[in-house]
Design an enzyme around this catalytic site. Structure first.
Site, PDB file in Angstrom:
ATOM      1  CD1 TRP A 151      61.791  15.955  85.153  1.00  0.00           C
ATOM      2  CD2 TRP A 151      62.683  16.923  82.515  1.00  0.00           C
ATOM      3  NE1 TRP A 151      60.757  16.255  83.895  1.00  0.00           N
ATOM      4  CE2 TRP A 151      61.391  17.000  82.620  1.00  0.00           C
ATOM      5  CE3 TRP A 151      63.248  18.054  81.823  1.00  0.00           C
ATOM      6  CZ2 TRP A 151      60.550  17.087  81.970  1.00  0.00           C
ATOM      7  CZ3 TRP A 151      62.285  17.816  80.916  1.00  0.00           C
ATOM      8  CH2 TRP A 151      60.782  18.472  81.022  1.00  0.00           C
ATOM      9  CG  ASP A 182      65.359  21.492  87.581  1.00  0.00           C
ATOM     10  OD1 ASP A 182      64.836  21.946  88.288  1.00  0.00           O
ATOM     11  OD2 ASP A 182      65.746  21.420  86.801  1.00  0.00           O
ATOM     12  CE  LYS A 241      57.456  21.549  86.183  1.00  0.00           C
ATOM     13  NZ  LYS A 241      56.344  20.570  85.578  1.00  0.00           N
TER      14      LYS A 241
END
Length: 365
Positions: A106, A176, A200
């Site tokens: 990511w 993030d 999540k």
């Protein structure tokens, strides 16, 4: 809820498990939302009934994360993947540099998007070690003139997590936190901007939370399309266009659930206990299972491990599926096994999986 319904042992990495109590409440309110005669999905986003839901979700997130007054909470769309572009679009000019700490796929994607707008560079990287760990603070090489420094707080694919965050002076630190937001206490004031996909730990897919310091909004690039400006969403309380109303409603109910069980310190304690069950099964297996992440970088959210050969691994995953354990295959890019133990995954689910791991080892050593 019908007690005959058998809930799966859900270890999906995202969209992931939601609290049963939240699902049951949403079920009760689905047809007639609090006497409106409509579903929350049918309400106008300009209505008083929806506005109350929207504002309560913002207030709860501020309360649970102890967000300082000089920060805004925004509800956006496009996932963390859009933030990979939106951040450099707002804060990085062609002549500027921005530092990216590389700890997995990511951060690689975020770095790639930043190259379209300015000059990003690697502050540090653990790629040479197959992203098994988080860089040490003394490995971070950044510039005082950087537009910002970016990190990924938890790495879902490799199973690593920052335990503490670096102090980088006046340089804006951006994170993030898609896969570990609200899983443990954090000092929001260390960051200029935090972003996270909701799917999540916060709710269903479709909502992206951005926590942004107000001075960052003021200094952002104004010569970009309206929908990509943080100021657009800040000025309009995230209601410039139609937001994902059902997702925000569900996010608010998840926040209510977290508050109801004791808040972020209780959820953090539970997450440590759950992860310990599975890590103990790995560590006490005498090499039958081998964890991917280095000991000091282990994630409490995504536990990644391998077995000694592919055939045994395939057998393990097949039997796990037959026993009702869902989502324990590793990410398609790396293979292996992964148990994602997000906030809403019950202790009992993790205990059942650790017991299964032990039984499988006993049968196959």
């Amino acid at each position: 809820m019908n007690q005959l319904v058998q809930r799966a042992y859900n270890f999906n990495a995202g969209p992931s498990a939601l609290p049963l109590a939240v699902l049951e409440k949403a079920q009760q309110e689905l047809i007639d939302f609090r006497g409106t005669g409509m579903s929350i999905m049918e309400l106008s986003h300009r209505s008083a009934a929806y506005e109350e839901v929207h504002n309560q979700a913002i207030a709860l997130l501020k309360e649970l994360l102890s967000i300082p007054e000089d920060y805004e909470v925004l509800f956006l769309q496009g996932g963390a993947s859009l933030q990979f572009s939106m951040i450099p679009m707002n804060f990085l000019t062609p002549e500027q540099k921005a530092g990216y700490i590389m700890t997995g796929s990511w951060s690689e994607k975020a770095f790639s998007e930043a190259k379209l707008f300015g000059n990003p560079y690697h502050v540090a990287s653990t790629k040479d070690s197959q992203y098994r760990g988080i860089p040490q603070f003394d490995e971070l090489q950044y510039n005082a003139t950087d537009a910002y420094v970016h990190l990924t707080s938890n790495n879902t694919i490799y199973g690593t997590q920052w335990k503490e965050f670096p102090q980088i002076g006046d340089i804006p630190l951006i994170a993030d936190m898609s896969s570990d937001i609200l899983s443990k206490p954090i000092d929001v004031s260390k960051f200029a901007l935090i972003y996270a996909g909701a799917q999540k730990n916060l709710g269903p897919s479709g909502v992206t939370v951005v926590i942004i310091r107000k001075d960052m909004i003021e200094k952002a690039n104004s010569s970009i399309p309206t929908m990509f400006k943080y100021s657009t969403h800040s000025k309009n309380n995230s209601l410039y266009n139609t937001p994902p109303t059902f997702g925000i409603y569900m996010l608010g109910e998840v926040l209510n659930w977290v508050k109801g069980i004791g808040g972020i310190y209780e959820i953090s304690k539970r997450n440590e206990e759950k992860a310990k069950l599975i890590y103990n099964a790995i560590d006490q297996s005498h090499g039958f299972y081998s964890g991917h992440a280095e000991l000091g970088s282990r994630s409490l959210m995504n536990i990644t491990f391998r077995l000694k050969d592919e055939e045994l691994e395939k057998k393990f995953l097949e039997e796990a599926k037959n026993e009702g354990f869902i989502g324990v295959n590793g990410h398609r890019s790396v293979g292996g096994c992964r148990a994602s133990t997000y906030n809403a995954v019950p202790y009992e689910t993790c205990k059942a999986f650790s017991d299964f791991m032990l039984q499988f080892q006993n049968k196959n050593e």
